[in-house]
Design a protein around this motif. Structure first.
Motif, short mmCIF file in Angstrom:
data_model
loop_
_atom_site.label_atom_id
_atom_site.label_comp_id
_atom_site.label_asym_id
_atom_site.label_seq_id
_atom_site.Cartn_x
_atom_site.Cartn_y
_atom_site.Cartn_z
N LEU A 299 -2.41 -4.71 -26.67
CA LEU A 299 -3.08 -3.93 -25.62
C LEU A 299 -3.28 -4.74 -24.33
O LEU A 299 -3.76 -4.22 -23.34
CB LEU A 299 -4.44 -3.44 -26.12
N GLY A 300 -2.97 -6.02 -24.36
CA GLY A 300 -3.05 -6.82 -23.13
C GLY A 300 -4.21 -7.80 -23.08
O GLY A 300 -4.54 -8.32 -22.01
N VAL A 301 -4.84 -8.03 -24.23
CA VAL A 301 -5.95 -8.99 -24.26
C VAL A 301 -5.40 -10.42 -24.20
O VAL A 301 -4.45 -10.75 -24.89
CB VAL A 301 -6.76 -8.77 -25.57
N ASN A 302 -6.01 -11.27 -23.35
CA ASN A 302 -5.53 -12.67 -23.23
C ASN A 302 -6.27 -13.64 -24.12
O ASN A 302 -5.81 -14.75 -24.36
CB ASN A 302 -5.72 -13.22 -21.81
N GLN A 303 -7.49 -13.24 -24.52
CA GLN A 303 -8.27 -14.15 -25.37
C GLN A 303 -9.01 -13.33 -26.43
O GLN A 303 -9.58 -12.28 -26.13
CB GLN A 303 -9.30 -14.92 -24.52
N ILE A 304 -8.99 -13.84 -27.65
CA ILE A 304 -9.76 -13.22 -28.73
C ILE A 304 -10.92 -14.16 -29.01
O ILE A 304 -10.70 -15.34 -29.30
CB ILE A 304 -8.93 -13.10 -30.03
N VAL A 305 -12.13 -13.64 -28.92
CA VAL A 305 -13.28 -14.45 -29.30
C VAL A 305 -13.72 -14.02 -30.69
O VAL A 305 -14.06 -12.85 -30.91
CB VAL A 305 -14.46 -14.29 -28.32
N VAL A 306 -13.67 -14.96 -31.63
CA VAL A 306 -14.17 -14.63 -32.96
C VAL A 306 -15.68 -14.88 -32.94
O VAL A 306 -16.15 -15.98 -32.70
CB VAL A 306 -13.44 -15.40 -34.09
N GLY A 307 -16.39 -13.78 -33.12
CA GLY A 307 -17.85 -13.84 -32.99
C GLY A 307 -18.54 -13.74 -34.33
O GLY A 307 -17.89 -13.61 -35.38
N SER A 308 -19.82 -13.78 -34.28
CA SER A 308 -20.68 -13.78 -35.45
C SER A 308 -20.32 -12.63 -36.42
O SER A 308 -20.06 -11.53 -35.95
CB SER A 308 -22.11 -13.62 -34.94
N PRO A 309 -20.24 -12.86 -37.73
CA PRO A 309 -20.64 -14.06 -38.46
C PRO A 309 -19.52 -15.10 -38.64
O PRO A 309 -19.77 -16.16 -39.20
CB PRO A 309 -21.05 -13.50 -39.82
N ILE A 310 -18.27 -14.76 -38.26
CA ILE A 310 -17.05 -15.58 -38.46
C ILE A 310 -16.62 -15.60 -39.94
O ILE A 310 -15.45 -15.49 -40.24
CB ILE A 310 -17.21 -17.01 -37.89
N GLY A 311 -17.57 -15.65 -40.84
CA GLY A 311 -17.23 -15.53 -42.27
C GLY A 311 -18.40 -15.90 -43.13
O GLY A 311 -19.44 -16.32 -42.62
N PRO A 312 -18.25 -15.76 -44.46
CA PRO A 312 -19.37 -16.06 -45.36
C PRO A 312 -19.73 -17.55 -45.37
O PRO A 312 -20.86 -17.91 -45.67
CB PRO A 312 -18.87 -15.62 -46.73
N ASN A 313 -18.75 -18.40 -45.05
CA ASN A 313 -19.02 -19.84 -45.00
C ASN A 313 -18.36 -20.35 -43.72
O ASN A 313 -17.13 -20.35 -43.61
CB ASN A 313 -18.41 -20.52 -46.24
N MET A 314 -19.18 -20.74 -42.77
CA MET A 314 -18.68 -21.07 -41.42
C MET A 314 -17.55 -22.11 -41.46
O MET A 314 -16.49 -21.92 -40.87
CB MET A 314 -19.85 -21.57 -40.57
N ARG A 315 -17.79 -23.21 -42.16
CA ARG A 315 -16.81 -24.30 -42.15
C ARG A 315 -15.47 -23.84 -42.75
O ARG A 315 -14.40 -24.03 -42.18
CB ARG A 315 -17.36 -25.51 -42.93
N LYS A 316 -15.59 -23.17 -43.92
CA LYS A 316 -14.36 -22.72 -44.59
C LYS A 316 -13.64 -21.64 -43.77
O LYS A 316 -12.42 -21.61 -43.70
CB LYS A 316 -14.71 -22.12 -45.96
N SER A 317 -14.44 -20.76 -43.16
CA SER A 317 -13.81 -19.67 -42.40
C SER A 317 -13.10 -20.22 -41.16
O SER A 317 -12.01 -19.75 -40.81
CB SER A 317 -14.86 -18.63 -42.00
N ILE A 318 -13.70 -21.23 -40.51
CA ILE A 318 -13.01 -21.83 -39.34
C ILE A 318 -11.70 -22.48 -39.81
O ILE A 318 -10.65 -22.31 -39.17
CB ILE A 318 -13.93 -22.86 -38.63
N ASN A 319 -11.74 -23.15 -40.93
CA ASN A 319 -10.50 -23.76 -41.44
C ASN A 319 -9.47 -22.71 -41.81
O ASN A 319 -8.27 -22.89 -41.62
CB ASN A 319 -10.81 -24.64 -42.66
N MET A 320 -9.95 -21.57 -42.33
CA MET A 320 -9.03 -20.49 -42.70
C MET A 320 -8.36 -19.90 -41.46
O MET A 320 -7.17 -19.55 -41.47
CB MET A 320 -9.81 -19.40 -43.46
N ILE A 321 -9.11 -19.81 -40.37
CA ILE A 321 -8.52 -19.32 -39.11
C ILE A 321 -7.40 -20.29 -38.69
O ILE A 321 -6.32 -19.87 -38.28
CB ILE A 321 -9.61 -19.22 -38.01
N ALA A 322 -7.68 -21.60 -38.84
CA ALA A 322 -6.67 -22.60 -38.44
C ALA A 322 -5.41 -22.51 -39.28
O ALA A 322 -4.30 -22.51 -38.77
CB ALA A 322 -7.27 -23.99 -38.56
N SER A 323 -5.61 -22.39 -40.60
CA SER A 323 -4.43 -22.46 -41.47
C SER A 323 -3.70 -21.12 -41.59
O SER A 323 -2.49 -21.08 -41.77
CB SER A 323 -4.84 -22.96 -42.86
N GLU A 324 -4.44 -20.01 -41.47
CA GLU A 324 -3.80 -18.72 -41.74
C GLU A 324 -3.55 -17.87 -40.47
O GLU A 324 -2.56 -17.16 -40.40
CB GLU A 324 -4.69 -17.88 -42.68
#
Ligand code: F42
Length: 338
Positions: A299-324
């Motif tokens: 649709l033309g969005v230049n940036q996606i901001v992943v906002g709260s809660p990000i996931g059930p476990n912040m650290r793991k969810s951030i790593n999951m965003i990186a790897s997946e």
């Protein structure tokens, strides 16, 4: 190429937010946005510490408002941050969350003029110029900072309503669309285009950001459970037109709102269903999140901001965003890390 931002709500101790900011930078996020509500930790203190422990990530309030914080103070704060982390600072500004403003008896009067004038004040002052302005909301005379600002500070405007979206495109360097669903983002784009056309700006030159509620986990149920409280608040605060767009009964939204007002969390959260999560968040296992982000990018969005809660476990969810997730959208994560 699409960029990624991460939103932190400074409810946690400052060192936790800093820790996650370091992690977010390391895995390749481009922007760090910290929310501003007076009842959480202070946004600028949180940003200052996070910026001192990071090297590349751009960062700023996401978003502050001119009712509680006078725009000259916002200008002063972001200019000071630019001394700590030169060239990395952005400024997110919006009309403010009505509920928290009401708690301190602040009326959100004339939000469009207030934002228009605030942007002018912040932009002029952070550019090092003295400002003389007799606005309808703000009057400033010969206002100037006593220190030099080395870098321009882009102003992103948080917007949801049609008029604010149009204004944001007209006067902002970027627009933070408060929406997660393609239908809402598509609708927002109409107003953003109108705003850009009105002042002869190229739509392509605008930095258009989808500021989403996000929850990623190994399976949908875990992601859903984490996103429920956030979705309950969004449903409770959404205008009728948006509820109808997603087939959410207005009476059900009122029921959730009443339950929240009375602190009946179990009642409020148990009313949240899959359709509400679908409407107001990006929630699920990685492949679902990738598909939904892909639609917003189309649709033309230049940036996606992943906002709260990000996931059930912040650290793991951030790593999951990186790897997946990142490998589908970012080719240069590895380069950025070096
Ligand atoms: N709010 C916060 O307080 N803190 C945050 O950290 C935060 C983060 C955030 C991130 C992204 C984002 O998009 C929004 C975020 N918000 C945050 C919410 C933001 O502050 C606003 O509450 C949110 O964007 C909703 O506001 P809005 O953009 O829809 O604008 C409101 C005020 C609105 O009603 N807009 C109408 C519209 O059509 O856009 C216009 C209303 C209007 O026409 N008003 C008239 C006027 O002149 O301004 C008359 C009103 C009068 O007083 O007479």
């Amino acid at each position: 190429m699409v960029e990624f931002g991460i939103e932190f709500v400074p409810r946690d101790l400052y060192w936790k937010t800093t820790f996650y900011a370091i992690q977010a930078e390391k895995i390749g996020f481009d922007y760090l946005w910290i929310t501003d509500h007076f009842n959480n930790r202070n946004v600028y203190v949180s940003l200052a510490i996070a910026s001192a422990y990071t090297e590349r990530i751009k960062f700023g309030p996401g978003v502050t408002n001119p009712y509680l914080v006078h725009p000259v103070v916002t200008a002063q704060a972001v200019a000071t941050l630019d001394e700590i982390a030169p060239g990395r600072v952005v400024c997110g500004l919006g009309a403010g969350d009505k509920t928290t403003l009401q708690m301190v008896n602040l009326e959100q009067r004339k939000p469009l003029s207030t934002i228009r004038e605030s942007v002018r004040i912040i932009r002029e002052i952070t550019s090092g110029r003295a400002l003389e302005m007799q606005g309808t909301i703000f009057k400033v005379s010969g206002t100037k900072l006593n220190f030099k600002i080395a870098n321009p500070i882009p102003i992103f405007i948080g917007a949801q309503g049609p008029k604010m979206l149009t204004l944001a495109a007209e006067i902002g360097d970027g627009v933070l669309i408060n929406a997660s669903h393609p239908k809402d983002v598509e609708n927002a784009m109409k107003f953003i285009r109108q705003g850009a056309e009105k002042v002869g700006k190229k739509f392509e030159d605008l930095n258009i950001v989808a500021y989403t509620s996000f929850s990623i986990a190994s399976n949908y149920d875990k992601a859903f459970k984490a996103v429920v409280p956030v979705v309950a608040y969004i449903v409770a605060g959404s205008p009728e037109i948006i509820l109808k767009r997603h087939g959410i009964p207005v009476e059900l939204a009122s029921k959730i709102r009443n339950a929240i007002v009375h602190g009946l969390w179990k009642e409020a959260f148990s009313s949240v269903d899959d359709n509400m999560a679908e409407a107001f968040s990006i929630c699920g296992a990685p492949e679902i999140c990738i598909g939904k982000i892909g639609k917003l990018v189309e649709l033309g969005v230049n940036q996606i901001v992943v906002g709260s809660p990000i996931g059930p476990n912040m650290r793991k969810s951030i790593n999951m965003i990186a790897s997946e997730v990142f490998p589908h959208f970012k080719e240069a994560v590895g380069e950025k890390r070096t």
